[in-house]
Design an enzyme around this catalytic site. Structure first.
Site, PDB file in Angstrom:
ATOM      1  N   ILE A 134       0.739  -1.222   0.062  1.00 31.33           N
ATOM      2  CA  ILE A 134       0.043  -0.047  -0.286  1.00 31.33           C
ATOM      3  C   ILE A 134       0.966   1.218  -0.223  1.00 31.33           C
ATOM      4  O   ILE A 134       0.377   2.439  -0.357  1.00 31.33           O
ATOM      5  CB  ILE A 134      -0.980  -0.073   1.091  1.00 31.33           C
ATOM      6  CG1 ILE A 134      -1.810  -1.399   1.049  1.00 31.33           C
ATOM      7  CG2 ILE A 134      -1.950   1.054   1.065  1.00 31.33           C
ATOM      8  CD1 ILE A 134      -2.599  -1.581  -0.112  1.00 31.33           C
ATOM      9  N   GLY A 135       2.186   1.024   0.444  1.00 32.45           N
ATOM     10  CA  GLY A 135       2.919   2.204   0.332  1.00 32.45           C
ATOM     11  C   GLY A 135       3.947   2.499   1.285  1.00 32.45           C
ATOM     12  O   GLY A 135       5.072   2.373   0.909  1.00 32.45           O
ATOM     13  N   GLU A 155       8.350   5.293   1.209  1.00 30.63           N
ATOM     14  CA  GLU A 155       7.843   6.527   1.973  1.00 30.63           C
ATOM     15  C   GLU A 155       8.589   6.846   3.148  1.00 30.63           C
ATOM     16  O   GLU A 155       8.006   7.355   4.113  1.00 30.63           O
ATOM     17  CB  GLU A 155       6.384   6.535   2.560  1.00 30.63           C
ATOM     18  CG  GLU A 155       5.344   6.210   1.390  1.00 30.63           C
ATOM     19  CD  GLU A 155       3.991   6.227   1.684  1.00 30.63           C
ATOM     20  OE1 GLU A 155       3.293   6.553   2.770  1.00 30.63           O
ATOM     21  OE2 GLU A 155       2.938   5.711   0.981  1.00 30.63           O
ATOM     22  N   GLU A 207     -15.207   9.690   5.338  1.00 32.21           N
ATOM     23  CA  GLU A 207     -15.208  10.448   6.649  1.00 32.21           C
ATOM     24  C   GLU A 207     -16.038  11.706   6.343  1.00 32.21           C
ATOM     25  O   GLU A 207     -16.197  12.458   7.130  1.00 32.21           O
ATOM     26  CB  GLU A 207     -13.863  10.777   7.254  1.00 32.21           C
ATOM     27  CG  GLU A 207     -13.416   9.766   8.046  1.00 32.21           C
ATOM     28  CD  GLU A 207     -11.990   9.967   8.358  1.00 32.21           C
ATOM     29  OE1 GLU A 207     -11.383  10.921   8.598  1.00 32.21           O
ATOM     30  OE2 GLU A 207     -11.353   8.974   8.370  1.00 32.21           O
ATOM     31  N   HIS A 225      -2.225  -4.294  11.629  1.00 37.96           N
ATOM     32  CA  HIS A 225      -2.196  -3.937  12.792  1.00 37.96           C
ATOM     33  C   HIS A 225      -1.628  -4.812  13.876  1.00 37.96           C
ATOM     34  O   HIS A 225      -1.326  -4.530  15.025  1.00 37.96           O
ATOM     35  CB  HIS A 225      -3.697  -3.459  13.286  1.00 37.96           C
ATOM     36  CG  HIS A 225      -4.083  -2.248  12.729  1.00 37.96           C
ATOM     37  ND1 HIS A 225      -4.668  -2.217  11.456  1.00 37.96           N
ATOM     38  CD2 HIS A 225      -4.121  -0.834  13.309  1.00 37.96           C
ATOM     39  CE1 HIS A 225      -4.688  -0.928  11.321  1.00 37.96           C
ATOM     40  NE2 HIS A 225      -4.852  -0.092  12.205  1.00 37.96           N
TER      41      HIS A 225
HETATM   42  N1  GLN Z   1       0.303   5.051   1.491  1.00 38.82           N
HETATM   43  C1  GLN Z   1      -0.015   5.082   2.734  1.00 38.82           C
HETATM   44  C2  GLN Z   1       0.583   4.093   3.498  1.00 38.82           C
HETATM   45  O1  GLN Z   1       1.058   3.006   3.059  1.00 38.82           O
HETATM   46  C3  GLN Z   1      -1.447   4.916   3.056  1.00 38.82           C
HETATM   47  C4  GLN Z   1      -1.800   5.034   4.528  1.00 38.82           C
HETATM   48  C5  GLN Z   1      -3.316   4.971   4.623  1.00 38.82           C
HETATM   49  O2  GLN Z   1      -4.234   4.479   4.127  1.00 38.82           O
HETATM   50  N2  GLN Z   1      -3.858   5.346   6.032  1.00 38.82           N
HETATM   51  O3  GLN Z   1       1.275   4.488   4.576  1.00 38.82           O
HETATM   52 ZN    ZN Z   2      -4.910   2.500   4.637  1.00 38.22          ZN
END
Ligand code: GLN
Ligand code: ZN
Length: 775
Positions: free
Chosen positions: A440-441, A493, A614, A703
């Site tokens: 996801i990043g 990141e 949200e 998590h």
């Molecule tokens: N690209 C972000 C990450 O991987 C996405 C975070 C999120 O969805 N809150 O941290």
């Molecule tokens: Zn997320």
């Protein structure tokens, strides 16, 4: 004489004292007495601030060791029964076990408080709950405030809101089945407060601002009829939206007053101003409890002065809602000394009011009403100066940005070709296998990374050394992903402290405070950036990192951006233009970033929108208007991409099934979405609706450090395949991996890739790849 009060104050402390005390206590480095001292100190300080500002009441009951809803359950003796705690003798340690879980129990669920970023603990309704009374903490606090000489108004979540926000766990067919017992519990608490000499209880029923069904509405009259008999004067309080729909109902209730949020919904005053009974209090929320702007005092006085001459004592002035949702004190913002430091300069500070400043504004408004405007000349001048300079400041208004937003057409929100054409071009470009694997990043944000970023900010680490350090991190992340043989890579990141602040720091129109912390849940705080002006991207924000990462591999590297709605939702936003206008400006900045990434050879770009849901208004009838502009903003940010550039988006931790058509309308080529917590339940919605584009349901929860087994992920994937055609299925974790460690991350991802490989073998030969031929 008009009076002034607040629905509540922040409890975390201007220096996050409560956070550090809580974390110290949980670690075992401070004892309970020290923690309790910190709580007492903060309450005392916050009451003193209210009294000094000239408020007529200090608010008691807004303090919570973790959360006010959990506090209410503890007070009523209605903590979830599965923990087996004695409700009457609930210890502080038990209370924290409820909130955070323990070795024998998982924690209570947590969810967002209406449309805020605050999370409350969700009550667990079971038939065995008693509501016979619990801890005495509230009564102790009332005594504490009275001993300090304050006039006390107690604030409590109301019984119907409490019931409504809980979840039925067993033995009940409707939440309202518990109402008789809840009512008895409240009667006891309220009677005891009355016997202690408390004159007013503010009872919060924010559910009134939702579109309640008949059964819930009808519950109000009998409930309040029963409470009014034993209670001190009740101030029925709503916020976050208007309650004009319920005006008739509110008039019928035997309460001594109501509080209205006039910031969110100024129009509702009309439904009450004329015929709200003269002998009952009308509390008007005129100072914004959800945002950091200085109040335009003249504008407020124009509205409230005529009401004051009619109502006198019966007119109360207040913040729109609890000040829990804004940072504590602007005075904590020292001016920034170094270029890279966060902080607000003098001009920005002159436009803002945090919690303490909002108390002062209320004090000034009240004095202006009671003694005439001359008594608060200085405050009025400050407010006028702020309003005046915000109208004309060249820092705020950028004609280029305004012109460009105004010129946008529907075509600008439209990709060149429909999805079928784009995806074919994308398949031809990369030739990925079936079930492409990706993440996801973010990758683990190690202590080393955080230290390097901090040293850079302090100026202890030079620019080139910092770049070097981050490049090493990226090199490491890319090498690891290649080793594991993921199909689509990310740079990880490491350079981002936070997915919104990182972009906020680089965009014009954004300010980052040094100390503007707001409680998110328990001891966790967030520091939302402030959007104060037209948003403009002076230069590329992510391109060099992505270009470097792509140079290290022949596999596709995803560029990583935070979407316009999430940027908006997790910031304090301008109050001088519609949210939609601001979202569009951010979208334009992102659109340019997408174009630059594309030019740099980045062929896949992910625009994260975890906060998309949200933004939904509280009233469902207002949803379409929001969704329309939110979808458009996303599309504007993405639509300039060529057909063979693949746009991804990511969403997590929300309910999506009721907005699926809108998610589809965003028209991302691929969506990665969190699902594993609900065991893929979410996907049924995606299946039924026949979500048209590619989709990557998260196959493991990020998590927990637990490494998911290959078979578990295969099972989830097979479930996904029942509703999503295999040729459109991606494989990825639920969310970013920044909170994880490398060891578990590598093991989990290896298992994930293995699960994908095994599943590929089950596909008919023609689909196994590399040449994915279909459609
Ligand atoms: N690209 C972000 C990450 O991987 C996405 C975070 C999120 O969805 N809150 O941290
Ligand atoms: Zn997320």
């Amino acid at each position: 004489m008009a009076q002034a009060h607040i629905p509540g104050f922040s409890r975390i402390g201007a220096q996050r004292e409560l956070k550090f005390a809580l974390e110290g206590f949980w670690r075992g480095s401070i004892d309970e007495a020290t923690l309790r001292d910190t709580g007492r100190l903060l309450r005392t300080r916050h009451w003193t601030l209210q009294a000094q500002a000239g408020l007529d009441w200090v608010t008691v009951g807004d303090f919570a060791w973790y959360d006010q809803i959990l506090g209410m359950l503890a007070l009523l003796g209605a903590a979830p029964s599965r923990f087996g705690f004695d409700p009457v003798h609930l210890s502080l340690t038990d209370y924290f076990t409820l909130a955070r879980g323990g070795k024998d129990h998982f924690a209570m669920e947590m969810t967002k408080w209406f449309d805020t970023n605050y999370h409350y603990l969700v009550p667990e309704w079971t038939a065995d709950l008693r509501f016979d009374g619990g801890v005495d903490w509230l009564f102790d606090e009332v005594r504490e405030a009275a001993m300090l000489g304050h006039r006390v108004k107690v604030a409590l979540p109301g019984p119907l809101t409490l019931l409504y926000l809980g979840k039925i766990k067993s033995g009940l067919s409707h939440k309202l089945d518990l109402l008789p017992r809840v009512m008895e519990g409240y009667r006891k608490v309220l009677a005891r407060l009355k016997s202690m000499g408390v004159e007013w209880v503010q009872i919060d029923e924010p559910i009134l601002a939702l579109e309640l069904d008949a059964r819930w509405r009808e519950a109000f009259l009998p409930t309040y009829a029963s409470l009014a008999g034993v209670a001190p004067s009740l101030l029925l309080t709503s916020y976050f939206d208007g309650v004009a729909d319920c005006a008739a109902l509110l008039r019928e209730l035997p309460v001594a007053g109501i509080h209205l949020d006039l910031v969110r919904c100024p129009g509702q005053l009309e439904a009450f101003a004329a015929d709200w009974p003269q002998d009952r209090v009308l509390s008007l929320g005129v100072v914004d409890g959800r945002n950091i702007w200085r109040t335009d005092l003249d504008a407020v006085l124009n509205i409230v002065t005529p009401l004051h001459s009619q109502r006198g004592d019966g007119l109360w002035l207040a913040s729109s809602c609890s000040l829990l949702h804004v940072p504590v004190d602007l005075a904590q913002e020292k001016e920034k000394e170094k270029e890279k430091e966060s902080g607000l300069d003098a001009e920005l500070k002159s436009w803002f009011a945090f919690g303490v400043q909002k108390l002062e504004e209320l004090g000034a408004l009240k004095t202006a009403l009671n003694q005439g405007p001359d008594a608060v000349r200085a405050a009025l001048d400050r407010s006028r100066a702020a309003a005046g300079s915000r109208k004309v400041s060249a820092r705020i208004h950028n004609s280029l940005v305004k012109k460009r937003s105004a010129a946008l057409t529907d075509g600008d929100a439209q990709r060149l070709s429909p999805f079928a054409v784009r995806i074919a071009a994308q398949h031809a470009r990369w030739n990925l296998p079936a079930f492409p694997t990706t993440t996801i990043g973010s990758f683990p944000q190690t202590a080393e990374i955080r230290q390097a970023r901090a040293a850079y900010r302090r100026g202890d680490l030079g620019h080139l050394d910092y770049l070097q350090k981050m490049r090493e991190e990226i090199r490491f992340a890319v090498a690891k992903q290649e080793e594991i043989a993921l199909d689509v890579l990310v740079h990880g990141e490491p350079e981002r402290n936070d997915m919104v602040e990182y972009f906020g720091e680089q965009l014009w129109g954004y300010a980052i405070s040094a100390n503007g912390w707001v409680q998110s849940y328990g001891s966790r705080c967030v520091k939302p950036p402030v959007i104060y002006g037209d948003v403009y991207r002076p230069e590329a924000m992510t391109v060099e990192w992505s270009r470097f990462a792509q140079s290290l591999t022949s596999r596709p590297m995803k560029g990583m951006l935070t979407g316009p709605v999430t940027m908006l939702q997790w910031s304090f936003v301008r109050d001088d233009q519609p949210r939609e206008t601001t979202a569009l400006q951010i979208a334009l900045a992102l659109r340019d970033e997408v174009a630059d990434l594309e030019k740099a050879g980045i062929g896949m770009i992910q625009i994260d929108e975890p906060a998309f849901r949200e933004g939904l208004p509280l009233k469902q009838r207002d949803w379409p208007a929001y969704l329309e502009w939110a979808v458009r903003a996303f599309r504007i940010s993405a639509a300039a991409a060529a057909d063979e550039t693949q746009i991804h988006t990511h969403m997590c931790y929300s309910e999506f099934n009721d907005i699926l058509p809108w998610i589809a309308a965003m028209d991302a080529d691929v969506i990665t979405i969190e699902t594993s917590r609900s065991d893929m339940e979410l996907l049924e919605g995606f299946g039924q609706f026949a979500y048209p584009n590619d989709i990557g349901p998260g196959v493991y929860d990020i998590h927990s450090p637990r490494v998911p087994k290959i078979e578990e992920m295969q099972r989830l994937l097979r479930k996904a395949m029942e509703v999503i055609p295999p040729e459109r299925l991606w494989i990825n974790p639920d969310c970013g991996l920044k909170t994880r460690g490398w060891t578990e991350t590598l093991e989990a991802l290896s298992n994930m890739v293995r699960a994908a490989c095994l599943l590929r073998e089950e596909l008919p030969g023609s689909m196994q790849s590399p040449a994915r031929e279909f459609a």
